[in-house]
Design a protein around this motif. Structure first.
Motif, short mmCIF file in Angstrom:
data_model
loop_
_atom_site.label_atom_id
_atom_site.label_comp_id
_atom_site.label_asym_id
_atom_site.label_seq_id
_atom_site.Cartn_x
_atom_site.Cartn_y
_atom_site.Cartn_z
N SER A 135 -1.03 5.07 3.62
CA SER A 135 -2.21 5.66 4.25
C SER A 135 -3.11 4.56 4.78
N HIS A 184 -6.21 4.22 4.38
CA HIS A 184 -7.14 3.82 3.32
C HIS A 184 -6.51 2.77 2.41
N GLU A 185 -5.27 3.01 1.98
CA GLU A 185 -4.60 2.07 1.08
C GLU A 185 -4.32 0.75 1.78
N SER A 211 -6.04 -0.58 4.22
CA SER A 211 -7.32 -1.29 4.35
C SER A 211 -7.78 -1.83 3.00
N ARG A 212 -7.62 -1.03 1.95
CA ARG A 212 -8.08 -1.45 0.62
C ARG A 212 -7.31 -2.66 0.13
N GLN A 213 -6.00 -2.67 0.36
CA GLN A 213 -5.17 -3.74 -0.18
C GLN A 213 -5.06 -4.96 0.73
N HIS A 214 -5.21 -4.75 2.05
CA HIS A 214 -4.94 -5.85 2.97
C HIS A 214 -6.08 -6.16 3.94
N GLY A 215 -7.14 -5.38 3.91
CA GLY A 215 -8.25 -5.63 4.81
C GLY A 215 -7.81 -5.56 6.26
N ASP A 216 -8.13 -6.60 7.03
CA ASP A 216 -7.75 -6.62 8.44
C ASP A 216 -6.29 -7.02 8.66
N GLY A 244 0.82 -1.20 0.00
CA GLY A 244 0.00 0.00 0.00
C GLY A 244 0.84 1.24 0.00
#
Length: 208
Positions: free
Chosen positions: A70, A72-73, A75-80, A11
């Motif tokens: 960030s 956001h990135e 979370s978007r790429q790796h979730g939890d 990310g």
């Protein structure tokens, strides 16, 4: 403080502001020494004040590559699995050393004790960030910089890992007029004449 371009591992994004191109070798050497010796830094300041811009310009002047992460990135790429994102980002930073790894909105990853976001997934993100701070201390030539709106909103465990904590104040007076002209130029617009720029800058409440 909009995000940078070019997605990277974990990310992280490589900012063109950190490019080594066209930077004198002597300045690059100073940057390498800084990245190798400095402890993590926490930059606090209101949204839009220019925390990320400040880091980008410093990296440009010192000839250091800048990687940006960030929430956001992550979370978007790796979730939890945010810890995986940090590991990948640190690995990419290590390969690119000397460089700066910028982690934005630290208060979202590690909210202060007592906040609504502290429990659950917030606790997991805080632990992942703490692990990243510990791991970064073992990676030669990587300077970690965190940003937040208010330092007090970042968990004390994370703040304690950042010996240097700086407040970035909004520009005032002529500085606001220059910021307005710079923003207009970046947007491809003709900058307003100095008297008009100064008048416009003084007319905006909360102008940053």
């Amino acid at each position: 403080e909009a995000g940078a371009t070019g997605a990277g591992a974990g990310g992280a994004t490589a900012s063109p502001a950190g490019s080594r191109c066209g930077v004198p070798a002597s300045m690059g050497g100073d940057g390498a020494e800084l990245a190798a010796s400095a402890s993590p830094v926490l930059l606090a300041g209101s949204r839009g004040v220019g925390k990320t811009t400040l880091v980008r310009r410093l990296c440009r002047s010192l000839g250091l590559l800048l990687l940006e992460v960030s929430p956001h990135e992550l979370s978007r790429q790796h979730g939890d699995a945010i810890s995986d994102g940090f590991r990948l980002a640190l690995s990419a930073a290590g390969r690119s050393a000397p460089c700066v790894l910028l982690i934005e909105s630290a208060e979202e990853l590690a909210p202060a004790a007592g906040s609504e976001e502290e429990g659950g997934s917030g606790a997991a993100a805080r632990l992942a960030l703490l692990d990243a701070l510990r791991a970064a201390s073992r990676v030669q030539g990587v300077l970690l910089v965190l940003t937040a709106v208010f330092a007090r909103d970042v968990h004390a465990q994370v703040r304690s890992r950042c010996p240097l904590q700086l407040a970035v104040a909004p520009p005032v007076g002529l500085g606001r007029a220059r910021a307005l002209a710079s923003a207009a130029s970046a947007a491809g617009l003709a900058p307003p004449p100095p008297p008009l720029a100064a008048d416009l800058a003084s007319s905006f409440h909360g102008f940053v």
